[in-house]
Write an enzyme that holds these catalytic residues in place. Sequence first.
Site, PDB file in Angstrom:
ATOM      1  N   SER A   1       0.662  -1.219   0.008  1.00  0.00           N
ATOM      2  CA  SER A   1      -0.095   0.110  -0.169  1.00  0.00           C
ATOM      3  C   SER A   1       0.840   1.114  -0.002  1.00  0.00           C
ATOM      4  O   SER A   1       0.253   2.497  -0.438  1.00  0.00           O
ATOM      5  CB  SER A   1      -0.987   0.011   1.240  1.00  0.00           C
ATOM      6  OG  SER A   1      -0.090   0.212   2.434  1.00  0.00           O
TER       7      SER A   1
ATOM      8  N   TYR B   1      -4.020   1.338   3.498  1.00  0.00           N
ATOM      9  CA  TYR B   1      -5.229   0.585   3.242  1.00  0.00           C
ATOM     10  C   TYR B   1      -5.889  -0.057   4.256  1.00  0.00           C
ATOM     11  O   TYR B   1      -6.743  -0.500   4.461  1.00  0.00           O
ATOM     12  CB  TYR B   1      -4.613  -0.793   2.423  1.00  0.00           C
ATOM     13  CG  TYR B   1      -4.269  -0.580   1.026  1.00  0.00           C
ATOM     14  CD1 TYR B   1      -4.114   0.506   0.339  1.00  0.00           C
ATOM     15  CD2 TYR B   1      -3.971  -1.626   0.022  1.00  0.00           C
ATOM     16  CE1 TYR B   1      -3.973   0.934  -1.152  1.00  0.00           C
ATOM     17  CE2 TYR B   1      -3.758  -1.562  -1.182  1.00  0.00           C
ATOM     18  CZ  TYR B   1      -3.711  -0.133  -1.713  1.00  0.00           C
ATOM     19  OH  TYR B   1      -3.439  -0.133  -3.025  1.00  0.00           O
ATOM     20  N   GLY B   2      -5.159  -0.268   5.571  1.00  0.00           N
ATOM     21  CA  GLY B   2      -5.609  -1.113   6.614  1.00  0.00           C
ATOM     22  C   GLY B   2      -6.761  -0.702   7.283  1.00  0.00           C
ATOM     23  O   GLY B   2      -7.437  -1.236   8.243  1.00  0.00           O
TER      24      GLY B   2
ATOM     25  N   CYS C   1       2.568  -7.063   1.855  1.00  0.00           N
ATOM     26  CA  CYS C   1       1.363  -6.327   2.766  1.00  0.00           C
ATOM     27  C   CYS C   1       0.477  -7.269   3.159  1.00  0.00           C
ATOM     28  O   CYS C   1      -0.104  -8.117   2.484  1.00  0.00           O
ATOM     29  CB  CYS C   1       0.608  -5.085   1.720  1.00  0.00           C
ATOM     30  SG  CYS C   1      -0.778  -4.464   2.589  1.00  0.00           S
TER      31      CYS C   1
ATOM     32  N   CYS D   1       2.355  -5.939  10.309  1.00  0.00           N
ATOM     33  CA  CYS D   1       2.151  -5.018   9.100  1.00  0.00           C
ATOM     34  C   CYS D   1       3.530  -4.648   8.614  1.00  0.00           C
ATOM     35  O   CYS D   1       4.481  -4.183   9.252  1.00  0.00           O
ATOM     36  CB  CYS D   1       1.211  -3.689   9.717  1.00  0.00           C
ATOM     37  SG  CYS D   1       1.454  -2.371   8.353  1.00  0.00           S
TER      38      CYS D   1
ATOM     39  N   HIS E   1       4.825  -2.106   7.443  1.00  0.00           N
ATOM     40  CA  HIS E   1       5.343  -0.679   7.768  1.00  0.00           C
ATOM     41  C   HIS E   1       6.125  -0.740   9.087  1.00  0.00           C
ATOM     42  O   HIS E   1       6.978   0.126   9.350  1.00  0.00           O
ATOM     43  CB  HIS E   1       4.288   0.378   7.997  1.00  0.00           C
ATOM     44  CG  HIS E   1       3.828   0.693   6.600  1.00  0.00           C
ATOM     45  ND1 HIS E   1       2.971  -0.185   5.777  1.00  0.00           N
ATOM     46  CD2 HIS E   1       3.734   2.052   5.875  1.00  0.00           C
ATOM     47  CE1 HIS E   1       2.887   0.703   4.668  1.00  0.00           C
ATOM     48  NE2 HIS E   1       3.141   1.759   4.775  1.00  0.00           N
TER      49      HIS E   1
HETATM   50  N1  DGL Z   1       1.786  -2.486   4.906  1.00  0.00           N
HETATM   51  C1  DGL Z   1       0.636  -3.010   5.258  1.00  0.00           C
HETATM   52  C2  DGL Z   1       0.330  -4.351   5.926  1.00  0.00           C
HETATM   53  O1  DGL Z   1       1.281  -4.924   5.929  1.00  0.00           O
HETATM   54  C3  DGL Z   1      -0.717  -2.073   5.449  1.00  0.00           C
HETATM   55  C4  DGL Z   1      -0.277  -0.512   5.726  1.00  0.00           C
HETATM   56  C5  DGL Z   1      -1.567   0.259   5.701  1.00  0.00           C
HETATM   57  O2  DGL Z   1      -2.591   0.114   6.294  1.00  0.00           O
HETATM   58  O3  DGL Z   1      -1.674   0.674   4.400  1.00  0.00           O
HETATM   59  O4  DGL Z   1      -0.459  -4.458   6.455  1.00  0.00           O
END
Ligand code: DGL
Length: 257
Positions: A13, A44-45, A75, A186, A188
């Site tokens: 994302s 996205y989450g 992701c 996640c 991030h």
């Molecule tokens: N990097 C994403 C994950 O591993 C999501 C981060 C987002 O909320 O966009 O879930």
Amino acid sequence: MTQEEKAIAVFDSGVGGISVLRELVKLMPNENFIYYGDSAHAPYGTKSIEEVYQLSIHNIEKLAQQGIKAVVIACNTVTSVAIDDLRDKYRKMPIIGVEPALKPAVLHKKDGRVLVMATPITIHEHKFSKLMDTYQRMAEVIPLPCGGLADLVEAGKVEGEEVEDYLGNLLAPYVSPKLDAIVLGCTHYPFAKEAIAKVVGYDVEFFDGGVGTAKETERRLKESGLLNPSKEKGKVTMLNSLNDERMIELSYYLLEK
Ligand code: DGL
């Protein structure tokens, strides 16, 4: 160009999936990678499942048209929502996903206390309920939706007062009694690991899906005869849906972090 020389697409994302990309590059430095972060639509989450599904299908369709040999969905959120349909759609291409590293965290210590940090979607989706069903008898597993943390990383904020204040409020109810492990569910979050460790304030083991996903990607490529035989260093191309040079700079910075 032969099929083996084609790039592996890595999708997230936003910039989070670079925590997986760096493990892929470490393990397979001779491969070519195209990283695509959809920062224009991140996070996205905290979106609806339908929206994440549509964005994921659309972006992976675009990547698949670029002559790639495999896709790594770096992701957890997209993996939860769309991986089964994507595998159905691209039957001939290896598609590798990432999921919260709950198993090693639970096995790390008998009857431990394990905090799982992930996006609201990942925590509430069926894939995670199944993981919980398998492992919650072996440990005290505490799922924690962390809406807002990916936004900070997207803004390049992985340390400092703002991040620590956010984490302090989020983690305060869970740090006592002592946690044995924290799952960064996640992609991030590994970039904010030092800040999380600082806020927790005692020794705790961290687990994320980066290394496991890289190993699984290598295994799948090998099984399909798709490993690049080249001995030269491969190329990493960074793409981002935000038309902003700073996102590309942040992407390369995170890759080296
Ligand atoms: N990097 C994403 C994950 O591993 C999501 C981060 C987002 O909320 O966009 O879930």
